[in-house]
Design a protein around this motif. Structure first.
Motif, PDB file in Angstrom:
ATOM      1  N   ASP A 197       0.871  -1.166   0.084  1.00  0.00           N
ATOM      2  CA  ASP A 197       0.148   0.149  -0.089  1.00  0.00           C
ATOM      3  C   ASP A 197       0.907   1.176   0.132  1.00  0.00           C
ATOM      4  OD1 ASP A 197      -2.383  -1.393  -0.020  1.00  0.00           O
ATOM      5  OD2 ASP A 197      -2.877  -1.076   1.913  1.00  0.00           O
ATOM      6  N   GLY A 198       1.991   1.069   0.662  1.00  0.00           N
ATOM      7  CA  GLY A 198       2.847   2.429   0.803  1.00  0.00           C
ATOM      8  C   GLY A 198       3.372   2.492  -0.455  1.00  0.00           C
ATOM      9  N   ASP A 199       3.960   1.664  -1.186  1.00  0.00           N
ATOM     10  CA  ASP A 199       4.474   1.708  -2.404  1.00  0.00           C
ATOM     11  C   ASP A 199       3.372   2.286  -3.442  1.00  0.00           C
ATOM     12  OD1 ASP A 199       6.939   0.749  -1.565  1.00  0.00           O
ATOM     13  OD2 ASP A 199       6.599  -1.114  -2.153  1.00  0.00           O
ATOM     14  N   THR A 200       2.377   2.106  -3.417  1.00  0.00           N
ATOM     15  CA  THR A 200       1.072   2.341  -4.448  1.00  0.00           C
ATOM     16  C   THR A 200       0.865   3.650  -4.096  1.00  0.00           C
ATOM     17  OG1 THR A 200       0.414   0.242  -4.550  1.00  0.00           O
ATOM     18  CG2 THR A 200      -1.127   1.987  -5.245  1.00  0.00           C
ATOM     19  N   ARG A 201       0.953   4.121  -2.675  1.00  0.00           N
ATOM     20  CA  ARG A 201       0.112   5.629  -2.417  1.00  0.00           C
ATOM     21  C   ARG A 201       1.490   6.472  -3.012  1.00  0.00           C
ATOM     22  NH1 ARG A 201      -1.038   4.460   3.207  1.00  0.00           N
ATOM     23  NH2 ARG A 201      -2.774   3.049   1.895  1.00  0.00           N
ATOM     24  N   ARG A 202       2.773   5.870  -2.998  1.00  0.00           N
ATOM     25  CA  ARG A 202       3.855   6.874  -3.192  1.00  0.00           C
ATOM     26  C   ARG A 202       3.798   7.018  -4.627  1.00  0.00           C
ATOM     27  NH1 ARG A 202       8.114   9.374  -1.092  1.00  0.00           N
ATOM     28  NH2 ARG A 202       9.949   9.820  -2.368  1.00  0.00           N
ATOM     29  N   GLN A 203       3.358   6.045  -5.537  1.00  0.00           N
ATOM     30  CA  GLN A 203       3.241   6.351  -7.041  1.00  0.00           C
ATOM     31  C   GLN A 203       2.221   7.313  -7.212  1.00  0.00           C
ATOM     32  OE1 GLN A 203       2.549   2.283  -8.377  1.00  0.00           O
ATOM     33  NE2 GLN A 203       4.695   1.918  -8.692  1.00  0.00           N
TER      34      GLN A 203
ATOM     35  N   LEU B 111       3.580  10.598  -6.645  1.00  0.00           N
ATOM     36  CA  LEU B 111       4.605  10.971  -7.641  1.00  0.00           C
ATOM     37  C   LEU B 111       3.436  11.542  -8.877  1.00  0.00           C
ATOM     38  CD1 LEU B 111       7.404  11.377  -8.661  1.00  0.00           C
ATOM     39  CD2 LEU B 111       7.381   8.856  -9.419  1.00  0.00           C
ATOM     40  N   MET B 112       2.509  10.837  -9.111  1.00  0.00           N
ATOM     41  CA  MET B 112       1.791  11.308 -10.340  1.00  0.00           C
ATOM     42  C   MET B 112       0.988  12.393 -10.143  1.00  0.00           C
ATOM     43  SD  MET B 112       1.592   9.261 -12.849  1.00  0.00           S
ATOM     44  CE  MET B 112       1.932   7.611 -13.235  1.00  0.00           C
ATOM     45  N   LEU B 113       0.686  12.915  -8.910  1.00  0.00           N
ATOM     46  CA  LEU B 113       0.159  14.127  -8.660  1.00  0.00           C
ATOM     47  C   LEU B 113       1.025  14.957  -8.584  1.00  0.00           C
ATOM     48  CD1 LEU B 113      -2.347  13.122  -5.738  1.00  0.00           C
ATOM     49  CD2 LEU B 113      -2.930  13.791  -7.695  1.00  0.00           C
TER      50      LEU B 113
ATOM     51  N   GLY C  57      -9.936   1.442  -5.980  1.00  0.00           N
ATOM     52  CA  GLY C  57      -8.725   1.238  -5.399  1.00  0.00           C
ATOM     53  C   GLY C  57      -7.825   2.448  -4.952  1.00  0.00           C
ATOM     54  N   VAL C  58      -7.598   3.485  -6.157  1.00  0.00           N
ATOM     55  CA  VAL C  58      -7.043   4.619  -6.199  1.00  0.00           C
ATOM     56  C   VAL C  58      -7.822   5.429  -5.316  1.00  0.00           C
ATOM     57  CG1 VAL C  58      -6.748   6.800  -7.586  1.00  0.00           C
ATOM     58  CG2 VAL C  58      -6.306   4.390  -8.559  1.00  0.00           C
ATOM     59  N   ARG C  59      -9.288   5.509  -5.348  1.00  0.00           N
ATOM     60  CA  ARG C  59      -9.893   6.590  -4.316  1.00  0.00           C
ATOM     61  C   ARG C  59      -9.538   6.168  -2.853  1.00  0.00           C
ATOM     62  NH1 ARG C  59     -14.153   4.968  -8.104  1.00  0.00           N
ATOM     63  NH2 ARG C  59     -14.520   7.078  -9.324  1.00  0.00           N
ATOM     64  N   ARG C  60      -9.472   4.825  -2.512  1.00  0.00           N
ATOM     65  CA  ARG C  60      -8.991   4.312  -1.067  1.00  0.00           C
ATOM     66  C   ARG C  60      -7.986   5.180  -0.680  1.00  0.00           C
ATOM     67  NH1 ARG C  60      -6.102   0.586   1.123  1.00  0.00           N
ATOM     68  NH2 ARG C  60      -5.733  -0.615  -0.972  1.00  0.00           N
ATOM     69  N   HIS C  61      -7.165   5.084  -1.675  1.00  0.00           N
ATOM     70  CA  HIS C  61      -5.541   5.765  -1.224  1.00  0.00           C
ATOM     71  C   HIS C  61      -5.568   7.087  -1.371  1.00  0.00           C
ATOM     72  CE1 HIS C  61      -2.884   2.432  -1.456  1.00  0.00           C
ATOM     73  NE2 HIS C  61      -3.925   1.868  -2.652  1.00  0.00           N
ATOM     74  N   LEU C  62      -6.472   7.725  -2.102  1.00  0.00           N
ATOM     75  CA  LEU C  62      -6.671   9.129  -2.188  1.00  0.00           C
ATOM     76  C   LEU C  62      -7.265   9.589  -0.727  1.00  0.00           C
ATOM     77  CD1 LEU C  62      -7.578   9.769  -5.772  1.00  0.00           C
ATOM     78  CD2 LEU C  62      -5.489  10.509  -4.906  1.00  0.00           C
ATOM     79  N   ASP C  63      -8.427   8.858  -0.243  1.00  0.00           N
ATOM     80  CA  ASP C  63      -8.849   9.325   0.855  1.00  0.00           C
ATOM     81  C   ASP C  63      -7.917   9.328   1.936  1.00  0.00           C
ATOM     82  OD1 ASP C  63     -11.437   9.462  -0.508  1.00  0.00           O
ATOM     83  OD2 ASP C  63     -12.132   7.540  -0.022  1.00  0.00           O
ATOM     84  N   ILE C  64      -7.124   8.381   2.022  1.00  0.00           N
ATOM     85  CA  ILE C  64      -6.159   8.484   2.962  1.00  0.00           C
ATOM     86  C   ILE C  64      -4.925   9.509   2.917  1.00  0.00           C
ATOM     87  CG2 ILE C  64      -4.013   6.919   3.972  1.00  0.00           C
ATOM     88  CD1 ILE C  64      -5.496   4.419   3.062  1.00  0.00           C
ATOM     89  N   LEU C  65      -4.648   9.856   1.708  1.00  0.00           N
ATOM     90  CA  LEU C  65      -3.733  10.953   1.676  1.00  0.00           C
ATOM     91  C   LEU C  65      -4.601  12.255   2.294  1.00  0.00           C
ATOM     92  CD1 LEU C  65      -2.237  10.257  -2.019  1.00  0.00           C
ATOM     93  CD2 LEU C  65      -1.336   9.941   0.235  1.00  0.00           C
ATOM     94  N   VAL C  66      -5.839  12.358   1.983  1.00  0.00           N
ATOM     95  CA  VAL C  66      -6.400  13.563   2.250  1.00  0.00           C
ATOM     96  C   VAL C  66      -6.750  13.856   3.713  1.00  0.00           C
ATOM     97  CG1 VAL C  66      -8.798  14.767   2.446  1.00  0.00           C
ATOM     98  CG2 VAL C  66      -7.994  14.119   0.076  1.00  0.00           C
ATOM     99  N   SER C  67      -6.977  12.439   4.335  1.00  0.00           N
ATOM    100  CA  SER C  67      -7.063  12.343   5.861  1.00  0.00           C
ATOM    101  C   SER C  67      -5.692  12.492   6.445  1.00  0.00           C
ATOM    102  CB  SER C  67      -7.691  11.068   6.267  1.00  0.00           C
ATOM    103  OG  SER C  67      -6.639   9.929   5.990  1.00  0.00           O
ATOM    104  N   GLU C  68      -4.724  12.248   5.882  1.00  0.00           N
ATOM    105  CA  GLU C  68      -3.328  12.537   6.464  1.00  0.00           C
ATOM    106  C   GLU C  68      -2.645  13.856   6.227  1.00  0.00           C
ATOM    107  OE1 GLU C  68      -0.954   9.169   5.215  1.00  0.00           O
ATOM    108  OE2 GLU C  68      -1.758   7.772   6.489  1.00  0.00           O
TER     109      GLU C  68
ATOM    110  N   SER D 271       6.510  18.121   0.283  1.00  0.00           N
ATOM    111  CA  SER D 271       7.767  18.162   1.215  1.00  0.00           C
ATOM    112  C   SER D 271       8.148  16.547   1.248  1.00  0.00           C
ATOM    113  CB  SER D 271       7.528  18.580   2.519  1.00  0.00           C
ATOM    114  OG  SER D 271       6.729  17.729   3.412  1.00  0.00           O
ATOM    115  N   HIS D 272       7.524  15.540   1.044  1.00  0.00           N
ATOM    116  CA  HIS D 272       7.953  14.078   1.153  1.00  0.00           C
ATOM    117  C   HIS D 272       8.799  13.639   0.017  1.00  0.00           C
ATOM    118  CE1 HIS D 272       5.229  11.998   4.164  1.00  0.00           C
ATOM    119  NE2 HIS D 272       4.970  13.328   4.401  1.00  0.00           N
ATOM    120  N   PHE D 273       8.956  14.509  -0.918  1.00  0.00           N
ATOM    121  CA  PHE D 273       9.861  14.414  -2.077  1.00  0.00           C
ATOM    122  C   PHE D 273      11.328  14.854  -2.034  1.00  0.00           C
ATOM    123  CE2 PHE D 273       5.754  13.044  -3.580  1.00  0.00           C
ATOM    124  CZ  PHE D 273       6.001  12.253  -4.327  1.00  0.00           C
ATOM    125  N   GLY D 274      11.442  15.205  -0.803  1.00  0.00           N
ATOM    126  CA  GLY D 274      13.126  15.272  -0.653  1.00  0.00           C
ATOM    127  C   GLY D 274      13.597  16.862  -0.333  1.00  0.00           C
TER     128      GLY D 274
END
Length: 233
Positions: A13-19, A22-24, A45-56, A88-91
């Motif tokens: 999940d972490g790898d997918t979320r980072r992908q 990166l796309m965004l 599946g993408v929406r699930r990851h997007l919801d997590i990104l928004v919540s965080e 900021s997660h990209f270095g």
């Protein structure tokens, strides 16, 4: 009693979320359907990851009006983009260290010492990029190589055709803080791009200027008419 194996879902999940992040980062904003198509995933599946990104607090949703065949009947589509925290997660781990080092270098050697270091740095980044031969196809090829080189060094770079020119866009800058205090870093980049494409380039936007993206335009100037053509003979 044997231990149960640790599930790998979290790392996957972490790898997918980072992908997705990166796309965004590269595209600025995108809908779940667009991301799903690019990553060959289900939209759900993408929406699930997007919801997590928004919540965080790493992503946020924005309305983007879709085009419709009927005038004025486009409906807003929910697109997503990264927040400053997400970007900021990209270095930026060595960014402050670089700024401090450049401060010291300026004190000891002056502005010319900073310029020399900036040129040496960009020479390493673009090492291996083939200079353009002067024709439009060659310039486009060199611009693509430059974008790839910047991309490998953490700039999340893309290249696009824009009107009568080509634009190299950097959606992230790993030394943004240092560059804000020492513009010689950006000047050296523009100088290197200009030298390799053989044309004067135009910085249109910068991350250090608050635009969220660095855009360098390479104008493809048309060939000048001959003296006879200009005189109408």
């Amino acid at each position: 009693m044997s231990e149960k194996p640790v599930p790998e879902t979290r790392s996957v999940d972490g790898d997918t979320r980072r992908q997705i992040m990166l796309m965004l980062l590269k595209h600025g904003q995108a809908t779940a359907s667009e991301l799903a198509a690019r990553l060959e995933m289900s939209a759900a599946g993408v929406r699930r990851h997007l919801d997590i990104l928004v919540s965080e607090g790493l992503g946020e949703s924005v309305d983007r009006r879709q085009r419709s065949a009927a005038p004025g009947r486009g409906r807003p589509a929910k697109a997503f983009r990264l927040t400053d925290r997400g970007r900021s997660h990209f270095g930026h781990s060595y960014d402050q260290l670089a700024a401090d080092a450049l401060d010291t270098l300026r004190e000891l050697g002056g502005e010319e010492a900073v310029r020399k270091l900036a040129r040496r740095r960009i020479e390493r980044i673009v090492d291996g990029v083939n200079p353009a031969g002067g024709d439009e196809e060659s310039i486009q090829h060199t611009a693509g190589e430059l974008a790839d080189a910047f991309d490998r060094h953490g700039y999340a770079a893309t290249v696009t055709r824009a009107g009568a020119g080509i634009q190299i866009c950097q959606h992230h800058c790993p030394v943004a803080h240092a560059a804000a205090e020492h513009p010689e870093l950006c000047e050296a980049e523009h100088e290197a791009i200009s030298n390799l494409v053989g044309l004067h380039v135009q910085p249109l936007a910068t991350i250090t200027g608050g635009h969220g993206i660095c855009t360098t335009n390479i104008p493809l100037t048309p060939l000048e008419n001959s003296p006879e053509e200009r005189s109408g003979s």
